[in-house]
Design a protein around this motif. Sequence first.
Motif, PDB file in Angstrom:
ATOM      1  N   ARG A  66      37.336  48.377  35.808  1.00 60.85           N
ATOM      2  CA  ARG A  66      38.495  49.170  35.919  1.00 60.85           C
ATOM      3  C   ARG A  66      39.711  48.840  34.863  1.00 60.85           C
ATOM      4  NH1 ARG A  66      38.815  44.767  39.273  1.00 60.85           N
ATOM      5  NH2 ARG A  66      40.922  43.811  39.571  1.00 60.85           N
ATOM      6  N   THR A  94      36.563  53.144  38.009  1.00 61.70           N
ATOM      7  CA  THR A  94      35.451  52.568  38.590  1.00 61.70           C
ATOM      8  C   THR A  94      34.611  53.647  39.216  1.00 61.70           C
ATOM      9  OG1 THR A  94      36.809  50.688  39.529  1.00 61.70           O
ATOM     10  CG2 THR A  94      34.752  51.121  40.667  1.00 61.70           C
ATOM     11  N   ALA A 138      31.991  47.967  44.913  1.00 62.78           N
ATOM     12  CA  ALA A 138      32.951  47.462  43.670  1.00 62.78           C
ATOM     13  C   ALA A 138      34.145  47.131  44.316  1.00 62.78           C
ATOM     14  CB  ALA A 138      32.954  48.649  42.682  1.00 62.78           C
TER      15      ALA A 138
END
Length: 172
Positions: free
Chosen positions: A21, A121, A161
């Motif tokens: 990210r 992401t 994530a």
Amino acid sequence: MKHSQLFIDSLIHPKKLAAYRLLPIGKVIQYTFLLITIVSVFSLGRFAAGMSVDTFDMDSLTGLTDYIEDIKWLLYPFTFLMLFVVTTMLIFAQIALYALAGLFILKAMKRRGEYRHIWRTTTFAITWATLLSMLADYLPVSSTVITVLSLFLTISLLIVAFTKYPKQPNIK
């Protein structure tokens, strides 16, 4: 960071997606266009393999079949361009919608993150879904099942994530 490493990590290491990210948006966009190019080339190959003048076996269409044979060299680049444009729109819309859903999931998990981080992401999380959609015609499963599986897989990867995103501070 190389695109091949990003691709491998997107497939094998879902926890690393949270770290990505922080990548520059240019690198993420390059990766997105790499996926789009792979899908477009694969689709063009399927189109070219299925494109045959023999499919027109009616005697009254002999002029049309000759015309298609004459312009076939022009048909493929135009088809690739159209496939690329449509695929670009679909994948970017898919990323945006998954990122929007991810924003709500992130808030429910009480994690910190901005839409731009979630979008990055999500770009890596859709790799499996993209590969599944490419291979859907070769699998003995209906397209609805592939779509649901892709949705579940992408959301699952996002949740994994998001566990690596920083927690929201406790405000009392």
